[in-house]
Every structure is written in C-alpha cells, then in structure tokens.
Enzyme design. Structure first.
Site, PDB file in Angstrom:
ATOM      1  N   HIS A 198       0.833  -1.206   0.000  1.00  0.00           N
ATOM      2  CA  HIS A 198       0.000   0.000   0.000  1.00  0.00           C
ATOM      3  C   HIS A 198       0.870   1.259   0.000  1.00  0.00           C
ATOM      4  CE1 HIS A 198      -3.370   2.673   1.128  1.00  0.00           C
ATOM      5  NE2 HIS A 198      -2.472   3.251   1.927  1.00  0.00           N
ATOM      6  N   GLU A 199       1.898   1.267   0.839  1.00  0.00           N
ATOM      7  CA  GLU A 199       2.798   2.428   0.888  1.00  0.00           C
ATOM      8  C   GLU A 199       3.570   2.569  -0.413  1.00  0.00           C
ATOM      9  OE1 GLU A 199       2.302   4.479   3.145  1.00  0.00           O
ATOM     10  OE2 GLU A 199       1.061   3.143   4.352  1.00  0.00           O
TER      11      GLU A 199
ATOM     12  N   HIS B 283       1.618   4.557  -2.803  1.00  0.00           N
ATOM     13  CA  HIS B 283       1.786   6.008  -2.673  1.00  0.00           C
ATOM     14  C   HIS B 283       3.037   6.476  -3.400  1.00  0.00           C
ATOM     15  CE1 HIS B 283      -1.586   6.661  -0.099  1.00  0.00           C
ATOM     16  NE2 HIS B 283      -1.109   5.940   0.906  1.00  0.00           N
TER      17      HIS B 283
ATOM     18  N   HIS C 257       3.249   9.157  -6.462  1.00  0.00           N
ATOM     19  CA  HIS C 257       4.170  10.296  -6.485  1.00  0.00           C
ATOM     20  C   HIS C 257       4.966  10.325  -7.783  1.00  0.00           C
ATOM     21  CE1 HIS C 257       7.718  12.581  -4.458  1.00  0.00           C
ATOM     22  NE2 HIS C 257       6.934  13.402  -5.101  1.00  0.00           N
TER      23      HIS C 257
END
Length: 236
Positions: free
Chosen positions: A98-99, A102, A106
């Site tokens: 999940h991270e 991100h 980005h």
C-alpha cells in the site's frame, strides 16, 4: 451553549472512528498471523515492488510503532513500522505494498496526492484553530463589517478555516483507495502472493480504508455542528 443538541454529531463521529479503528486492528491482528508462502518480509516486499515498478530513488526505513507506516514524498522515504518491516505475514506485505502504491502515485504525479500535499499546512491550522475561533466568535460576538454593508463574524471565519481540514480528509479518500488498488494489482501481477493471499490483503486494506472514511465522516459532522453554532449566533 456548550451542551447543545449538536453534541450528538460529535458523539456519532467518535463512535464511527472507534469502530473503524477496532475493525482495522482486529483484521490486521488476524492476518498478521498468516505467514506468506513467499516468506518475504514487509521490507523485502516493498523493495521488490519498488524495483519492479522502476522506482530507484525511494529509501525504505524502519520506524517505531504499530501501523505507523507511511510514505514521505518530500524526502522520498517509505517508512515501515515494527509490525510490518520485519514481519513475513500477509498483512505486513499488504501494508508495505500500500505504501509503495503512494510512491508510485508520487512518481506518476497523481493529482489527488498533489492536492493533498498542498492542503497539509492549511489543514493542520484548520484542525487546530477552526473550533476555537468559532467558540470565541460565539462567546465574544466578534465580527467584521464589510465595505458593502455586510457582516462577517469570527465564528464564520472559524467555520471556513475548519472547512480546509474537512477538504483534506475528503481528498485523502481517493488517494488511499487508489494506493490500495495499486497495491493489490502489483502483488498479483508481480507474482508475489497467491490469489487467496491477495484476497487476504484486500480485507486488511479494506479495513484500513474504513478509518479514512470514518475520519472524513467525523470531520463533516463536526463541520455541520460548527455551521449550526455560527448560524445560531447570527440569529441571536
């Protein structure tokens, strides 16, 4: 004034947040006991996902705490908590992925992520000052006369200040849901987890998403309360 019926909105918001937090904790505990067949740790899974996604400029760091995982776009650092970094569970790999979602947002310039980043400073101020400004405005009756003859109270200013914090919570929803969708897709496409394990991750990330929904709902309810209080002062 401080024991008005709108307190029920605050109570509802608090109940939603507590229920969501309880759900994510219980779901994570359940699947943190399920070891992934790949045997990878959360950190190893994150490193592989970043590599396969063509992201070579993001560091992975260990951070203290439980479920304190986050991606820092300013410094391009992916921080994984104690319960994720060295864990070989399905839950840990899901959170790490999940991270990574991100980080991929980005890299691609995902618009909602950019908007959320721009809102952070104002949202921090709004969450801290919105309610105090409304209360001060109501107690002291402070307001400002506009050149056209209109009137703008300090309480109304407090409502608008708090609105930025609410907007931040709303923009956070697509950011988090999109990151989870990317994570599940990458875990499957990269062959890191089996279909059943991906489904387990979906349950973990789905429970985590409820905390953001609850936070947004709670903020909206608080905003409604502040609107009611500021308008009641104007009627007085």
């Amino acid at each position: 004034m401080f024991f008005d019926p709108t307190y029920i909105l605050v109570i509802i918001g608090a109940v939603l947040c507590i229920a969501a937090s309880s759900r994510v904790n219980s779901t994570y505990r359940k699947y943190s006991k399920v070891r992934s067949r790949s045997g990878m740790t959360g950190a190893e899974a994150a490193r592989r996902i970043l590599q396969l996604s063509g992201i070579n400029d993001v560091q992975i760091q260990h951070i203290a705490g439980e479920l304190t995982d986050h991606y820092d776009p300013t410094h391009k650092v992916l921080r994984l908590s104690d319960s994720v970094y060295g864990s070989r569970s399905v839950a840990a790999i899901g959170v790490a992925a999940h991270e990574c979602g991100h980080a991929l947002q980005h890299k691609e310039g995902y618009a909602p992520l950019k908007i959320r980043a721009m809102l952070v400073p104002a949202a921090n101020i709004g969450s801290k000052l919105g309610l105090p400004l409304v209360i001060l405005g109501i107690i002291l009756g402070i307001g400002f006369r506009l050149p056209g003859g209109g009137y703008f109270s300090l309480a109304q200013i407090g409502v608008w200040v708090f609105f930025v914090a609410v907007l931040f919570q709303i923009v956070t929803l697509p950011v988090e849901f999109n990151a989870s969708g990317r994570a599940l897709k990458m875990l499957g496409n990269y062959g890191m987890l089996g279909n059943d394990e991906v489904n387990d991750c979906r349950r973990v990330l789905g429970a985590a998403a409820l905390t953001y929904v609850a936070a947004a709902a709670s903020s909206l309810l608080q905003l409604l309360r502040l609107l009611y209080l500021s308008n009641s002062r104007r009627r007085d």
